[in-house]
Design an enzyme around this catalytic site. Structure first.
Site, PDB file in Angstrom:
ATOM      1  N   SER A   1      37.039  40.062  -0.799  1.00 39.36           N
ATOM      2  CA  SER A   1      36.364  41.260  -1.330  1.00 39.36           C
ATOM      3  C   SER A   1      35.267  40.823  -2.294  1.00 39.36           C
ATOM      4  O   SER A   1      35.421  39.821  -3.008  1.00 39.36           O
ATOM      5  CB  SER A   1      37.370  42.140  -2.073  1.00 39.36           C
ATOM      6  OG  SER A   1      36.693  43.119  -2.851  1.00 39.36           O
TER       7      SER A   1
ATOM      8  N   TYR B   1      44.363  42.465  -7.892  1.00 43.20           N
ATOM      9  CA  TYR B   1      43.684  42.406  -6.578  1.00 43.20           C
ATOM     10  C   TYR B   1      42.532  41.405  -6.609  1.00 43.20           C
ATOM     11  O   TYR B   1      42.389  40.581  -5.701  1.00 43.20           O
ATOM     12  CB  TYR B   1      43.195  43.809  -6.252  1.00 43.20           C
ATOM     13  CG  TYR B   1      42.364  43.985  -5.003  1.00 43.20           C
ATOM     14  CD1 TYR B   1      42.963  44.292  -3.777  1.00 43.20           C
ATOM     15  CD2 TYR B   1      40.968  43.916  -5.042  1.00 43.20           C
ATOM     16  CE1 TYR B   1      42.184  44.515  -2.647  1.00 43.20           C
ATOM     17  CE2 TYR B   1      40.197  44.134  -3.912  1.00 43.20           C
ATOM     18  CZ  TYR B   1      40.809  44.441  -2.719  1.00 43.20           C
ATOM     19  OH  TYR B   1      40.043  44.671  -1.596  1.00 43.20           O
TER      20      TYR B   1
HETATM   21  P1  NAD Z   1      43.549  50.369   4.391  1.00 45.82           P
HETATM   22  O1  NAD Z   1      44.447  50.678   3.251  1.00 45.82           O
HETATM   23  O2  NAD Z   1      42.775  51.485   5.004  1.00 45.82           O
HETATM   24  O3  NAD Z   1      44.406  49.650   5.542  1.00 45.82           O
HETATM   25  C1  NAD Z   1      45.218  48.566   5.242  1.00 45.82           C
HETATM   26  C2  NAD Z   1      46.265  48.390   6.322  1.00 45.82           C
HETATM   27  O4  NAD Z   1      47.055  47.247   5.945  1.00 45.82           O
HETATM   28  C3  NAD Z   1      47.202  49.580   6.462  1.00 45.82           C
HETATM   29  O5  NAD Z   1      47.327  49.938   7.808  1.00 45.82           O
HETATM   30  C4  NAD Z   1      48.518  49.058   5.872  1.00 45.82           C
HETATM   31  O6  NAD Z   1      49.678  49.604   6.508  1.00 45.82           O
HETATM   32  C5  NAD Z   1      48.403  47.569   6.149  1.00 45.82           C
HETATM   33  N1  NAD Z   1      49.255  46.779   5.246  1.00 45.82           N
HETATM   34  C6  NAD Z   1      49.346  46.874   3.903  1.00 45.82           C
HETATM   35  N2  NAD Z   1      50.271  46.031   3.442  1.00 45.82           N
HETATM   36  C7  NAD Z   1      50.780  45.370   4.505  1.00 45.82           C
HETATM   37  C8  NAD Z   1      51.789  44.389   4.678  1.00 45.82           C
HETATM   38  N3  NAD Z   1      52.510  43.907   3.651  1.00 45.82           N
HETATM   39  N4  NAD Z   1      52.041  43.930   5.929  1.00 45.82           N
HETATM   40  C9  NAD Z   1      51.359  44.437   6.977  1.00 45.82           C
HETATM   41  N5  NAD Z   1      50.427  45.387   6.893  1.00 45.82           N
HETATM   42  C10 NAD Z   1      50.136  45.855   5.661  1.00 45.82           C
HETATM   43  O7  NAD Z   1      42.613  49.181   3.870  1.00 45.82           O
HETATM   44  P2  NAD Z   1      41.080  48.825   4.187  1.00 45.82           P
HETATM   45  O8  NAD Z   1      40.243  49.498   3.175  1.00 45.82           O
HETATM   46  O9  NAD Z   1      40.789  48.959   5.631  1.00 45.82           O
HETATM   47  O10 NAD Z   1      41.108  47.265   3.795  1.00 45.82           O
HETATM   48  C11 NAD Z   1      41.293  46.238   4.738  1.00 45.82           C
HETATM   49  C12 NAD Z   1      40.974  44.902   4.116  1.00 45.82           C
HETATM   50  O11 NAD Z   1      39.646  44.916   3.605  1.00 45.82           O
HETATM   51  C13 NAD Z   1      41.871  44.526   2.918  1.00 45.82           C
HETATM   52  O12 NAD Z   1      42.072  43.135   2.899  1.00 45.82           O
HETATM   53  C14 NAD Z   1      41.027  44.935   1.741  1.00 45.82           C
HETATM   54  O13 NAD Z   1      41.376  44.228   0.570  1.00 45.82           O
HETATM   55  C15 NAD Z   1      39.656  44.547   2.240  1.00 45.82           C
HETATM   56  N6  NAD Z   1      38.538  45.203   1.553  1.00 45.82           N
HETATM   57  C16 NAD Z   1      38.414  46.562   1.587  1.00 45.82           C
HETATM   58  C17 NAD Z   1      37.334  47.153   0.942  1.00 45.82           C
HETATM   59  C18 NAD Z   1      37.122  48.626   0.963  1.00 45.82           C
HETATM   60  O14 NAD Z   1      36.279  49.115   0.178  1.00 45.82           O
HETATM   61  N7  NAD Z   1      37.791  49.386   1.827  1.00 45.82           N
HETATM   62  C19 NAD Z   1      36.393  46.367   0.283  1.00 45.82           C
HETATM   63  C20 NAD Z   1      36.569  44.988   0.272  1.00 45.82           C
HETATM   64  C21 NAD Z   1      37.650  44.425   0.916  1.00 45.82           C
HETATM   65  C1  4PL Z   2      32.856  47.214  -4.673  1.00 47.01           C
HETATM   66  O1  4PL Z   2      37.606  45.649  -2.255  1.00 47.01           O
HETATM   67  O2  4PL Z   2      34.666  45.740  -3.005  1.00 47.01           O
HETATM   68  C2  4PL Z   2      35.925  49.249  -4.664  1.00 47.01           C
HETATM   69  C3  4PL Z   2      38.171  48.761  -3.494  1.00 47.01           C
HETATM   70  N1  4PL Z   2      34.669  48.814  -4.889  1.00 47.01           N
HETATM   71  O3  4PL Z   2      38.554  47.589  -2.782  1.00 47.01           O
HETATM   72  C4  4PL Z   2      37.506  46.747  -2.732  1.00 47.01           C
HETATM   73  C5  4PL Z   2      34.245  47.655  -4.374  1.00 47.01           C
HETATM   74  C6  4PL Z   2      36.786  48.506  -3.898  1.00 47.01           C
HETATM   75  C7  4PL Z   2      35.076  46.868  -3.577  1.00 47.01           C
HETATM   76  C8  4PL Z   2      36.382  47.316  -3.395  1.00 47.01           C
END
Ligand code: NAD
Ligand code: 4PL
Length: 248
Positions: free
Chosen positions: A141, A154
């Site tokens: 992230s 996180y």
């Molecule tokens: P989300 O919450 O929409 O989906 C996450 C999924 O992971 C869910 O289906 C959940 O059931 C599953 N999950 C959670 N814990 C688990 C476990 N212990 N075992 C198996 N499955 C598990 O999340 P998202 O926003 O799509 O994020 C996906 C990835 O992208 C993550 O690694 C998150 O940190 C990263 N990320 C997201 C953002 C954002 O802004 N959405 C930004 C940067 C990074």
């Molecule tokens: C810029 O990884 O990258 C909120 C929530 N804002 O999870 C993230 C920023 C979120 C991010 C993320």
């Protein structure tokens, strides 16, 4: 459809929804047989059905070593082994600093960092046993660069994933396996839409060089590149995908 991943098996964790689902969909479009893995059994099954193209679901909690071991046995039986691992599953918390206690810290490190290790350990052991030119792509992230508020545990876990990626690249290069990370900025995923992070889009957009709302497909397109042969000369790297919100 480029078909640049045809003949390959790709495992995407946390693929029931959000960024993971978009990555699974894109890799299937690229021709890979995709394993849609999630702890949410119903969600994983529905996502695999929606993706089609031979994608199938396996339920596993990435922080449970026994569940992960049995997942790789199933993958071996159904496909002959994983070629591409996408470490996407994570908890995305919004917790004010004054509420960050030891229990929260341990939970986030256990799932987001240790869970990534557990899956990567098993996946790369399988890749080596099957002499695969494997790929490990981990979703970190851009909060690691920005020090984003309300996410201290996180941010620390994501820094750990980036460090682990660098070490893994060194350890596994000799087997023809590469390891890279992607750092998304704020993305309008299913999880973010129903969380307080949904209120941060205006602020984040102000910092972006390119304007708009980050979508799961913006990340999936870069993961597809890293999984492809075009990225064969890259390992140990972190690619930031956030419309230019942070520069490093
Ligand atoms: P989300 O919450 O929409 O989906 C996450 C999924 O992971 C869910 O289906 C959940 O059931 C599953 N999950 C959670 N814990 C688990 C476990 N212990 N075992 C198996 N499955 C598990 O999340 P998202 O926003 O799509 O994020 C996906 C990835 O992208 C993550 O690694 C998150 O940190 C990263 N990320 C997201 C953002 C954002 O802004 N959405 C930004 C940067 C990074
Ligand atoms: C810029 O990884 O990258 C909120 C929530 N804002 O999870 C993230 C920023 C979120 C991010 C993320």
């Amino acid at each position: 459809m480029s078909g640049r991943l045809s003949g390959r098996t790709a495992l995407v964790t946390g693929a029931a929804q959000g960024i993971g689902k978009a990555i699974a969909d894109r890799l299937a479009t690229d021709g890979a047989t995709v394993v849609v893995s999630d702890m949410n059994a119903d969600g994983a099954t529905k996502a695999a059905e929606a993706i089609g193209k031979g994608a199938f679901a396996i339920t596993a909690d990435i922080s449970d070593p026994d569940a992960v071991a049995s997942m790789f046995t199933k993958i071996d039986e159904r496909t002959g082994g994983v070629d591409i691992l996408v470490n996407n599953a994570s908890i995305v918390p919004f917790v004010a600093w004054d509420d960050v206690d030891l229990e929260h810290w341990r939970k986030i490190i256990d799932v987001n960092l240790t869970g990534t290790f557990i899956v990567t350990r098993a996946a790369t052991d399988q890749m080596r046993a099957k002499k695969k030119a494997g790929r490990v792509i981990s979703i970190a992230s851009n909060t690691f660069f920005a020090g984003t508020p309300n996410m201290a545990a996180y941010v620390a876990a994501k820094g750990g994933v980036i460090g682990f990626t660098r070490a893994l690249a060194t350890e596994l290069g000799q087997y023809g396996i590469t390891a890279n990370a992607v750092t998304p900025g704020l993305i309008e995923s299913d999880g973010v839409k129903v969380s307080p992070h949904n209120n941060a889009f205006e602020f984040v957009e102000m910092l972006q060089a390119v304007k708009g709302k980050g979508q799961p497909e913006h990340i999936a397109d870069v993961v597809s590149f890293l999984a492809s042969d075009d990225a064969r000369w890259m390992t140990g790297q972190t690619i930031n995908v956030d419309a230019g919100m942070v520069r490093y």
